[in-house]
Design a protein around this motif. Structure first.
Motif, PDB file in Angstrom:
ATOM      1  N   VAL B  22       0.834  -1.198   0.000  1.00 31.11           N
ATOM      2  CA  VAL B  22       0.000   0.000   0.000  1.00 31.11           C
ATOM      3  C   VAL B  22       0.872   1.252   0.000  1.00 31.11           C
ATOM      4  O   VAL B  22       0.655   2.190  -0.773  1.00 31.11           O
ATOM      5  CB  VAL B  22      -0.952  -0.016   1.215  1.00 31.11           C
ATOM      6  CG1 VAL B  22      -1.624   1.330   1.382  1.00 31.11           C
ATOM      7  CG2 VAL B  22      -1.991  -1.126   1.030  1.00 31.11           C
ATOM      8  N   ARG B  80      -5.663   4.858   4.426  1.00 34.80           N
ATOM      9  CA  ARG B  80      -6.664   4.140   5.238  1.00 34.80           C
ATOM     10  C   ARG B  80      -7.791   3.603   4.365  1.00 34.80           C
ATOM     11  O   ARG B  80      -8.199   2.460   4.493  1.00 34.80           O
ATOM     12  CB  ARG B  80      -7.254   5.079   6.294  1.00 34.80           C
ATOM     13  CG  ARG B  80      -6.344   5.388   7.445  1.00 34.80           C
ATOM     14  CD  ARG B  80      -6.134   4.188   8.333  1.00 34.80           C
ATOM     15  NE  ARG B  80      -4.805   3.628   8.150  1.00 34.80           N
ATOM     16  CZ  ARG B  80      -4.433   2.433   8.601  1.00 34.80           C
ATOM     17  NH1 ARG B  80      -5.277   1.666   9.240  1.00 34.80           N
ATOM     18  NH2 ARG B  80      -3.220   1.996   8.396  1.00 34.80           N
ATOM     19  N   GLY B  82      -8.046   2.790   1.353  1.00 34.91           N
ATOM     20  CA  GLY B  82      -7.752   1.709   0.420  1.00 34.91           C
ATOM     21  C   GLY B  82      -7.862   0.342   1.070  1.00 34.91           C
ATOM     22  O   GLY B  82      -7.747  -0.674   0.411  1.00 34.91           O
ATOM     23  N   ARG B  83      -8.094   0.315   2.382  1.00 32.33           N
ATOM     24  CA  ARG B  83      -8.153  -0.951   3.125  1.00 32.33           C
ATOM     25  C   ARG B  83      -9.577  -1.228   3.577  1.00 32.33           C
ATOM     26  O   ARG B  83     -10.259  -0.318   4.068  1.00 32.33           O
ATOM     27  CB  ARG B  83      -7.242  -0.883   4.362  1.00 32.33           C
ATOM     28  CG  ARG B  83      -5.800  -0.494   4.048  1.00 32.33           C
ATOM     29  CD  ARG B  83      -5.077  -0.231   5.362  1.00 32.33           C
ATOM     30  NE  ARG B  83      -3.728   0.314   5.183  1.00 32.33           N
ATOM     31  CZ  ARG B  83      -2.644  -0.431   5.012  1.00 32.33           C
ATOM     32  NH1 ARG B  83      -2.740  -1.738   4.964  1.00 32.33           N
ATOM     33  NH2 ARG B  83      -1.469   0.141   4.882  1.00 32.33           N
ATOM     34  N   PRO B  84     -10.024  -2.473   3.456  1.00 25.00           N
ATOM     35  CA  PRO B  84     -11.408  -2.799   3.840  1.00 25.00           C
ATOM     36  C   PRO B  84     -11.718  -2.408   5.281  1.00 25.00           C
ATOM     37  O   PRO B  84     -10.936  -2.673   6.192  1.00 25.00           O
ATOM     38  CB  PRO B  84     -11.466  -4.318   3.682  1.00 25.00           C
ATOM     39  CG  PRO B  84     -10.429  -4.624   2.668  1.00 25.00           C
ATOM     40  CD  PRO B  84      -9.337  -3.619   2.882  1.00 25.00           C
ATOM     41  N   GLY B  85     -12.847  -1.740   5.451  1.00 29.34           N
ATOM     42  CA  GLY B  85     -13.353  -1.474   6.793  1.00 29.34           C
ATOM     43  C   GLY B  85     -12.737  -0.283   7.490  1.00 29.34           C
ATOM     44  O   GLY B  85     -13.117   0.031   8.609  1.00 29.34           O
ATOM     45  N   GLU B  86     -11.779   0.385   6.845  1.00 31.64           N
ATOM     46  CA  GLU B  86     -11.109   1.487   7.535  1.00 31.64           C
ATOM     47  C   GLU B  86     -11.792   2.820   7.243  1.00 31.64           C
ATOM     48  O   GLU B  86     -12.421   3.009   6.207  1.00 31.64           O
ATOM     49  CB  GLU B  86      -9.641   1.565   7.105  1.00 31.64           C
ATOM     50  CG  GLU B  86      -8.820   0.367   7.538  1.00 31.64           C
ATOM     51  CD  GLU B  86      -8.555   0.343   9.042  1.00 31.64           C
ATOM     52  OE1 GLU B  86      -8.698   1.386   9.694  1.00 31.64           O
ATOM     53  OE2 GLU B  86      -8.208  -0.733   9.551  1.00 31.64           O
ATOM     54  N   ARG B 150      -7.233   1.149  -7.220  1.00 28.16           N
ATOM     55  CA  ARG B 150      -7.759  -0.073  -7.825  1.00 28.16           C
ATOM     56  C   ARG B 150      -6.910  -1.291  -7.475  1.00 28.16           C
ATOM     57  O   ARG B 150      -7.385  -2.417  -7.550  1.00 28.16           O
ATOM     58  CB  ARG B 150      -7.866   0.077  -9.351  1.00 28.16           C
ATOM     59  CG  ARG B 150      -9.052   0.937  -9.771  1.00 28.16           C
ATOM     60  CD  ARG B 150      -9.129   1.070 -11.280  1.00 28.16           C
ATOM     61  NE  ARG B 150      -9.269  -0.231 -11.940  1.00 28.16           N
ATOM     62  CZ  ARG B 150     -10.445  -0.837 -12.153  1.00 28.16           C
ATOM     63  NH1 ARG B 150     -11.552  -0.271 -11.775  1.00 28.16           N
ATOM     64  NH2 ARG B 150     -10.481  -2.002 -12.755  1.00 28.16           N
ATOM     65  N   GLN B 151      -5.660  -1.063  -7.084  1.00 27.15           N
ATOM     66  CA  GLN B 151      -4.837  -2.185  -6.608  1.00 27.15           C
ATOM     67  C   GLN B 151      -5.161  -2.518  -5.161  1.00 27.15           C
ATOM     68  O   GLN B 151      -4.659  -3.497  -4.634  1.00 27.15           O
ATOM     69  CB  GLN B 151      -3.332  -1.844  -6.689  1.00 27.15           C
ATOM     70  CG  GLN B 151      -2.906  -1.121  -7.938  1.00 27.15           C
ATOM     71  CD  GLN B 151      -3.179  -1.928  -9.181  1.00 27.15           C
ATOM     72  OE1 GLN B 151      -2.819  -3.103  -9.249  1.00 27.15           O
ATOM     73  NE2 GLN B 151      -3.853  -1.329 -10.150  1.00 27.15           N
ATOM     74  N   MET B 152      -5.940  -1.668  -4.528  1.00 23.96           N
ATOM     75  CA  MET B 152      -6.276  -1.910  -3.128  1.00 23.96           C
ATOM     76  C   MET B 152      -7.712  -2.416  -3.041  1.00 23.96           C
ATOM     77  O   MET B 152      -8.206  -3.000  -4.008  1.00 23.96           O
ATOM     78  CB  MET B 152      -6.048  -0.631  -2.331  1.00 23.96           C
ATOM     79  CG  MET B 152      -4.593  -0.191  -2.342  1.00 23.96           C
ATOM     80  SD  MET B 152      -4.298   1.166  -1.228  1.00 23.96           S
ATOM     81  CE  MET B 152      -3.997   2.459  -2.392  1.00 23.96           C
ATOM     82  N   ALA B 153      -8.355  -2.229  -1.900  1.00 17.78           N
ATOM     83  CA  ALA B 153      -9.695  -2.790  -1.739  1.00 17.78           C
ATOM     84  C   ALA B 153     -10.581  -1.828  -0.956  1.00 17.78           C
ATOM     85  O   ALA B 153     -10.991  -2.112   0.160  1.00 17.78           O
ATOM     86  CB  ALA B 153      -9.618  -4.140  -1.026  1.00 17.78           C
ATOM     87  N   PRO B 154     -10.897  -0.661  -1.541  1.00 23.10           N
ATOM     88  CA  PRO B 154     -11.703   0.314  -0.797  1.00 23.10           C
ATOM     89  C   PRO B 154     -13.135  -0.183  -0.592  1.00 23.10           C
ATOM     90  O   PRO B 154     -13.770  -0.652  -1.538  1.00 23.10           O
ATOM     91  CB  PRO B 154     -11.685   1.550  -1.705  1.00 23.10           C
ATOM     92  CG  PRO B 154     -11.400   1.031  -3.067  1.00 23.10           C
ATOM     93  CD  PRO B 154     -10.540  -0.175  -2.888  1.00 23.10           C
ATOM     94  N   LEU B 211     -14.039   1.981  -8.766  1.00 23.60           N
ATOM     95  CA  LEU B 211     -13.248   1.328  -7.725  1.00 23.60           C
ATOM     96  C   LEU B 211     -13.840  -0.003  -7.266  1.00 23.60           C
ATOM     97  O   LEU B 211     -13.589  -0.450  -6.158  1.00 23.60           O
ATOM     98  CB  LEU B 211     -13.082   2.278  -6.523  1.00 23.60           C
ATOM     99  CG  LEU B 211     -12.357   3.588  -6.845  1.00 23.60           C
ATOM    100  CD1 LEU B 211     -12.304   4.497  -5.629  1.00 23.60           C
ATOM    101  CD2 LEU B 211     -10.941   3.309  -7.349  1.00 23.60           C
ATOM    102  N   ARG B 212     -14.592  -0.664  -8.129  1.00 29.32           N
ATOM    103  CA  ARG B 212     -15.123  -1.982  -7.733  1.00 29.32           C
ATOM    104  C   ARG B 212     -14.020  -3.023  -7.758  1.00 29.32           C
ATOM    105  O   ARG B 212     -13.109  -2.950  -8.559  1.00 29.32           O
ATOM    106  CB  ARG B 212     -16.223  -2.403  -8.706  1.00 29.32           C
ATOM    107  CG  ARG B 212     -17.440  -1.569  -8.558  1.00 29.32           C
ATOM    108  CD  ARG B 212     -18.660  -2.338  -9.001  1.00 29.32           C
ATOM    109  NE  ARG B 212     -19.813  -1.465  -9.001  1.00 29.32           N
ATOM    110  CZ  ARG B 212     -20.918  -1.744  -9.663  1.00 29.32           C
ATOM    111  NH1 ARG B 212     -21.011  -2.854 -10.367  1.00 29.32           N
ATOM    112  NH2 ARG B 212     -21.927  -0.924  -9.598  1.00 29.32           N
ATOM    113  N   TRP B 213     -14.184  -3.980  -6.901  1.00 32.17           N
ATOM    114  CA  TRP B 213     -13.207  -5.073  -6.907  1.00 32.17           C
ATOM    115  C   TRP B 213     -13.906  -6.352  -6.501  1.00 32.17           C
ATOM    116  O   TRP B 213     -15.046  -6.327  -6.103  1.00 32.17           O
ATOM    117  CB  TRP B 213     -12.045  -4.788  -5.944  1.00 32.17           C
ATOM    118  CG  TRP B 213     -12.459  -4.326  -4.590  1.00 32.17           C
ATOM    119  CD1 TRP B 213     -12.802  -3.052  -4.226  1.00 32.17           C
ATOM    120  CD2 TRP B 213     -12.608  -5.113  -3.410  1.00 32.17           C
ATOM    121  NE1 TRP B 213     -13.124  -3.005  -2.913  1.00 32.17           N
ATOM    122  CE2 TRP B 213     -13.024  -4.258  -2.381  1.00 32.17           C
ATOM    123  CE3 TRP B 213     -12.408  -6.480  -3.129  1.00 32.17           C
ATOM    124  CZ2 TRP B 213     -13.270  -4.702  -1.077  1.00 32.17           C
ATOM    125  CZ3 TRP B 213     -12.659  -6.913  -1.839  1.00 32.17           C
ATOM    126  CH2 TRP B 213     -13.073  -6.021  -0.825  1.00 32.17           C
TER     127      TRP B 213
END
Lengths: 243, 213
Positions: B22, B80, B82-86, B150-154, B211-213
């Protein structure tokens, strides 16, 4: 829909007739069974873990119990360091929780399994977004909830998944429920046919003892005795002598 | 494929994900955004003619400070979001404080100016183009930040998109400050803010789709 269970109340299991026949194991025992385990540890995420198979011996040695958070986080961190075995174990453990979480929210079996797989793929390929300084259970739950909302969006159904805490995902482990179902099937198979039939009719189907006994041409009293013996026999088989 | 097979295959494909991706992704996006904006500003307008003199002045650093504070707020929030739940409380607080500080400076400036000087200060000589110029040179930074996201998981794509826009806009505005010789705090508070927030708004609008993943 749990039934009054009499003698079985001392057992750690609450038996419930299953809603979906997903666990049918094809062993020719009629309808398959699932259990809802009701051990307190299952809902207590911080204190004691659902032990993985194979590592249960550790807790019998008196080692301090490791919380689910600590166990899964440690697997995750090992996976981030490139440990394939840890990563596999993590995905397997999460798979069970995910199956339960999605199953309780969308019901339809085939889609549940698709969602479980989608989520496991996301967990695997997005694992670099986990910050080891933050709670792992919350990270995993957030991935699962995102996938659930994505599912709702695609199917045009309910738009929002309720915001819950990570406990919503980790409340029930379907791997263990499945194992428990197999354990029960195995236990029932050890009983004589008449006891097995009685036990199933009374404890699972929900007939009265009188009705179940009548099906077998027995008196109610004989039925009661027979059930009592069956419970005792099963308790002995799982290592409890106090029936 | 059965779930057990999938798990075996995924597990077997496990590779080390260190050092933390990240940080690297965001550092790359910020570098692209800053360098591209600076290069574009220099190519289109060149450095302001009084640059050596301006570097010693308060208003130059007020502009740079405001723009870089918003860029930093965007970057902190991205790290923050870019991370799930943050959530991104620190980034949001930083952005809020920067805006409040500049609004305070602008209010103070207007108070000491006579009424007749308000509009000239607010409009400067370039109010028509300032926001648009900032938007123009921030484009590459916005694309880079969205690529990194997009490389992360927002899991909050709207907020994450806004943070990406804020970082890109902040970097663009900081670069634009090297070329632009406006001095008024009210000018900064209005046209610079508008230029930076434009990308944040675009990011918020596009986030859920891109930003879908």
């Amino acid at each position: 829909m749990s039934l009054p269970l009499g003698a079985i109340a001392e057992s750690p299991w609450r038996w419930e007739p299953e809603r979906q026949n997903r666990e049918a194991d094809g062993q020719g025992r009629g309808r398959a069974l699932t259990f809802t385990p009701c051990l307190p540890r299952r809902r207590d995420l911080s204190a004691s873990p659902a032990q993985p198979r194979g590592s249960a011996a550790m807790s019998h040695d008196g080692a301090p119990p490791v919380s689910l958070e600590a166990r899964l986080r440690s697997l995750m961190v090992q996976g981030l360091d490139g440990d394939a075995a840890a990563q596999t174990e993590l995905l397997r453990a999460l798979g069970g929780y995910l199956r339960g979480y999605f199953g309780r929210r969308i019901g339809a079996t085939a889609e549940v399994e698709d969602l479980v797989q989608d989520t496991l793929i996301a967990v695997h390929f997005k694992r670099h977004t986990y910050d080891p300084g933050r709670p792992f259970l919350n990270w995993a739950y957030s991935v699962a909830r995102y996938k659930l909302m994505d599912h709702f969006r695609r199917t045009g159904g309910r738009r929002e998944a309720p915001i819950e805490t990570a406990e919503a995902l980790f409340a029930v482990d379907d791997i263990e429920a499945r194992d428990a179902g197999q354990d029960l099937a195995r236990l029932l198979a050890t009983l004589p046919p008449r006891q097995r039939s009685l036990l199933r009719d009374v404890k699972i189907t929900g007939l009265s003892i009188q009705e179940a006994a009548a099906k077998l041409g027995m008196s109610e009293g004989a039925g009661k005795v027979s059930i009592h013996r069956a419970m005792k026999a099963m308790s002995r088989r799982v290592g409890r002598v106090d029936g | 494929m059965s779930t057990d097979d999938l798990i075996s295959r995924l597990g077997a494909s496990t590779t080390a994900k260190r050092p933390p991706r990240v940080g690297l992704l965001l550092a790359a996006a910020a570098a692209v955004g800053a360098l591209a904006a600076l290069a574009l500003a220099m190519a289109m307008w060149g450095p302001r003619h009084d640059l050596p003199h301006a570097v010693g002045s308060m208003h130059f650093w007020m502009k740079a400070g405001y723009a870089l504070a918003l860029a930093a707020a965007g970057l902190t929030a991205l790290e923050r979001l870019g991370r799930p739940g943050e959530r991104a409380p620190i980034g949001m607080m930083l952005a809020g404080l920067a805006v409040l500080a500049v609004l305070g400076l602008a209010a103070h400036e207007l108070m000491i100016l006579p009424r007749g000087a308000w509009m000239p200060a607010l409009k400067g000589h370039s109010w028509r183009v300032c926001s648009l110029n900032i938007v123009a040179i921030s484009g590459p930074g916005f694309l880079a930040a969205m690529w990194a996201l997009r490389q992360m998981a927002p899991t909050r794509p709207r907020l994450a998109g806004a943070a990406a826009g804020l970082m890109a806009g902040g970097l663009g505005a900081a670069a634009y400050g090297v070329a632009c010789n406006e001095t008024a705090a009210s000018f900064l508070a209005s046209w610079y803010s508008l230029g930076m927030l434009a990308w944040a708004a675009v990011g918020a609008a596009l986030g859920p789709r891109l930003l879908r993943w």
